[in-house]
Design an enzyme around this catalytic site. Structure first.
Site, PDB file in Angstrom:
ATOM      1  N   THR A 162       0.876  -1.180   0.000  1.00  0.00           N
ATOM      2  CA  THR A 162       0.000   0.000   0.000  1.00  0.00           C
ATOM      3  C   THR A 162       0.909   1.225   0.000  1.00  0.00           C
ATOM      4  O   THR A 162       1.353   1.652  -1.063  1.00  0.00           O
ATOM      5  CB  THR A 162      -0.987  -0.001   1.188  1.00  0.00           C
ATOM      6  OG1 THR A 162      -0.276  -0.143   2.396  1.00  0.00           O
ATOM      7  CG2 THR A 162      -2.002  -1.126   1.043  1.00  0.00           C
ATOM      8  N   THR A 199      -2.088  -2.694   6.845  1.00  0.00           N
ATOM      9  CA  THR A 199      -2.074  -3.981   7.494  1.00  0.00           C
ATOM     10  C   THR A 199      -0.749  -4.628   7.229  1.00  0.00           C
ATOM     11  O   THR A 199      -0.031  -4.261   6.313  1.00  0.00           O
ATOM     12  CB  THR A 199      -3.161  -4.884   6.910  1.00  0.00           C
ATOM     13  OG1 THR A 199      -2.906  -5.023   5.523  1.00  0.00           O
ATOM     14  CG2 THR A 199      -4.527  -4.283   7.103  1.00  0.00           C
ATOM     15  N   GLU A 280       6.488   4.018   9.365  1.00  0.00           N
ATOM     16  CA  GLU A 280       6.208   5.373   8.882  1.00  0.00           C
ATOM     17  C   GLU A 280       7.146   6.401   9.499  1.00  0.00           C
ATOM     18  O   GLU A 280       7.191   6.545  10.723  1.00  0.00           O
ATOM     19  CB  GLU A 280       4.775   5.752   9.220  1.00  0.00           C
ATOM     20  CG  GLU A 280       3.777   4.940   8.461  1.00  0.00           C
ATOM     21  CD  GLU A 280       2.557   4.679   9.281  1.00  0.00           C
ATOM     22  OE1 GLU A 280       1.520   4.426   8.688  1.00  0.00           O
ATOM     23  OE2 GLU A 280       2.668   4.747  10.512  1.00  0.00           O
ATOM     24  N   ASN A 403       0.375  10.768   8.754  1.00  0.00           N
ATOM     25  CA  ASN A 403      -0.897  10.428   9.391  1.00  0.00           C
ATOM     26  C   ASN A 403      -1.802  11.598   9.739  1.00  0.00           C
ATOM     27  O   ASN A 403      -2.980  11.398  10.002  1.00  0.00           O
ATOM     28  CB  ASN A 403      -0.626   9.610  10.652  1.00  0.00           C
ATOM     29  CG  ASN A 403      -0.160   8.215  10.300  1.00  0.00           C
ATOM     30  OD1 ASN A 403      -0.860   7.500   9.597  1.00  0.00           O
ATOM     31  ND2 ASN A 403       1.027   7.848  10.749  1.00  0.00           N
ATOM     32  N   SER A 408      -7.434  12.341   3.660  1.00  0.00           N
ATOM     33  CA  SER A 408      -8.054  11.442   2.676  1.00  0.00           C
ATOM     34  C   SER A 408      -8.837  12.252   1.654  1.00  0.00           C
ATOM     35  O   SER A 408      -9.316  13.331   1.939  1.00  0.00           O
ATOM     36  CB  SER A 408      -8.981  10.469   3.372  1.00  0.00           C
ATOM     37  OG  SER A 408      -9.974  11.168   4.093  1.00  0.00           O
TER      38      SER A 408
END
Lengths: 408, 408
Positions: A162, A199, A280, A403, A408
């Site tokens: 991803t 995930t 991350e 984050n 989004s």
């Protein structure tokens, strides 16, 4: 969305040259589940007689594919098997639609690949709470089954990414009774990434033959000291899946073989470390080793408390040998500790002992260790023989960028 | 070092006009423990007959002053009492030297203030692992006792700050049998701050009379729903201390009085919220309310799992109504949950229900709520009647700046 960011500074130089595993073939395609211009579906088909073992997230809100895999594991294993994974959509928290998607996909894979539906396992990784457009995947199945090839494992590693910054693979060879068997695995995961529920997905294959119950037991045992000992940010996915498939094509039984067990451990640990190295925003890879605890469980509690402490992780990012924060994390963990029996090392430097800073400690020595990319923090609790090692990364502005700033 | 940073955007407009509490007097001074040019020691002296209750960190590596306070609480309470607090040095993980410092200070306070040493309580907050220069504090005691004044509670709130961006105070008045009694408290704390082990220190005073056992029981009960329900970064200090002193000077017994209990709760909650509002790097104040859990304990486990999740906290910083991360945090918490019975609200907006996004949900509605400064996230687990509310703040670049970029 999920564009491949700048490669992690902790990434391995190259992807390893994974050997083909007899009995398993791979294919990938661009189904356009969510991403454009890249592969996002991988199919693995395993020959008849393959033993399949798996471990999955313990989340109470786990995804539909995870629930389906858990229901199927441990069933009959005489026929061939298949694993289909998509990236871009996690099919988690999607209500009844989620189960329908799993049904549609597994049914289509069964038909196209000639596999009993009870032996078709799926996983989905990506955005949560959006219906999976399973028809896009179903439409690609004939193309996928025609393209199956044992050499395409690297393609598979790429299709399941991803926002990973590099594909992850590892392998090992073991000689058993004069026959060489191979273990090769791939993984994805770099923590959780906005707006997705990232995930960790791991698929490991071997041409050794291992009886299914023994395979599952070995996988569960080794997971405890590998994937269950890494943490990027203490947040647990709804889709974590790890599957191990033994095709038996090498015609040698590895059940109970110590060298095979150790080689599998090595592959699992290598992949687990690669996930941390792609954490991350990570700039440091950190081993936390706790010894002298009242039990192994207590040692792991202390180690994870240190590894998950935002204050320890930010101190590491700042290259600050801030041992006081390690004392704090041990103190808050809930496991047994005695302030005056603790000792703490950064690298080889003894920092604290007997309830205070060590008399010979010079901060410049520990600070020099902290400037490296691979760090070691060791804590001896001084109470018993329990021990545990976990691995983590630092907490940096990069994590916040990924984050929070990334909407989004 | 510990300079007062830019005032938190979540700070109250002004410090409240705290009324004097009959039976307690304050003094502060610049002892130069670590900071220069500001007060760093406060002394409170309490009249004979004052009941003293306290709750302290459960850390296994708690500091020498905490251990001393815990040993003394519950002892005789007929004579006067005193509390001395210094900032700049936490006297934690300082070995035998730490105990010596506590001995020297409490002995000197006892002598200067005419208080039995068994009734002298201390706290220290600041850098960890460095010997406390207690002689600097001892040298100021005559000056301090001469300056004692009931009106100086705001000075006390300022002297105990480390990198707090504002002093914290709250008060309430209650009428008991026609007599007005007052509760006033001060607090410090903004999470943990490099290079210090920050701590939460809270001192609350009342002129009501409350029997000591009842006072302790009430304090412990109310702590569970106030200070034990806030989290900035999930890291627990080695020095957290909360003390409640009832001088009885108002000549009215508040033992068992419901209005007093509620007023005390209000003061404690106000101070607890102020600590969150001064959380490192905080830009949002967030209430997390969990209902419908199998038990109150389960509700709190879920609520804290949400409040401590780095992914939830970064989503809040990004003003992203990322309910998938809330699902994730509920799933990982370990407490009972059923994916298909969860419902989630951001503000008054119903976001998810029946295992999926709510049919009428429009992201712009939830996004509008997220732009505010005071946010509410409500989760109903759908299993029982357990409930809990906790408070937290977001995780921003400011947190990383304070804890990583800022080198000791």
């Amino acid at each position: 969305m999920a564009k491949i960011e700048k490669r992690s500074p902790l990434a391995p130089e190259t992807f390893p040259d994974l050997p083909p595993i007899a009995g398993v073939r791979f294919a990938t395609t661009e189904a356009g589940v969510r991403y454009k211009g890249r592969t996002d579906v991988m199919l693995a088909v395993l020959d008849a007689g393959t033993s399949v073992a798996g471990v999955f997230t313990r989340s109470a809100t786990r995804s539909a594919p995870v629930l389906d895999c858990q229901a199927k594991l441990g069933g009959a294993n005489d026929g061939p098997a298949a694993i289909l994974v998509n990236s871009g959509n996690s099919n988690a928290f999607t209500g009844h639609h989620g189960q329908t998607s799993v049904q549609q996909i597994t049914e289509a894979v069964a038909r196209a690949a000639g596999v009993d539906q009870s032996r078709v396992f799926t996983a989905s990784t990506g955005v949560i709470g959006e219906p999976l457009p399973h028809e896009r995947i179903v439409a690609k199945l004939d193309e996928l089954t025609e393209a199956l090839d044992a050499a395409r494992i690297k393609d598979a590693a790429e299709a399941i990414m991803t926002t990973d910054t590099f594909p992850k693979g590892a392998f090992a060879r073991v000689d058993i009774d004069g026959t060489s068997v191979t273990i090769a695995g791939i993984a994805k995961g770099s923590g959780m990434i906005a707006p997705d529920m990232a995930t960790m997905l791991v698929y490991i294959f071997t041409d050794a033959k291992v009886e299914q119950g023994a395979l599952q037991a070995m996988l569960s045992e080794l997971t405890d000291t590998t994937f269950n000992c890494i943490t990027v940010d203490s947040d647990t996915s709804t889709s974590d899946s790890l599957m191990l498939c033994a095709t038996g094509a090498a015609q040698v039984d590895a059940t109970g073989n110590t060298a095979f067990h150790d080689a599998l451990h090595e592959v699992m640990l290598d992949l687990a470390h690669q996930v941390v190295r792609d954490g991350e925003g990570a700039t440091k890879f950190v081993e936390i080793r706790v010894t002298g605890a009242a039990s192994d469980a207590d040692a792991k509690t202390h180690a994870l408390s240190i590894a998950n402490s935002p204050l320890v992780k930010t101190a590491i990012a700042g290259e600050d040998p801030n041992w006081g924060r390690v004392v704090m994390a041990v103190g808050k963990s809930g496991a047994a500790a005695d302030r005056d029996k603790l000792s703490i090392r950064f690298g080889d430097v003894l920092v604290a002992e007997n309830g205070w800073v060590s008399p010979n400690y010079r901060e410049e020595d520990a600070a020099a260790h902290m400037k490296g990319e691979n760090l070691r923090i060791a804590v001896d609790i001084g109470l018993g023989t329990g021990e545990s090692t976990v691995w983590t990364c630092d907490l940096t502005h990069g994590y916040i960028d990924i984050n929070a700033d990334y909407r989004s």
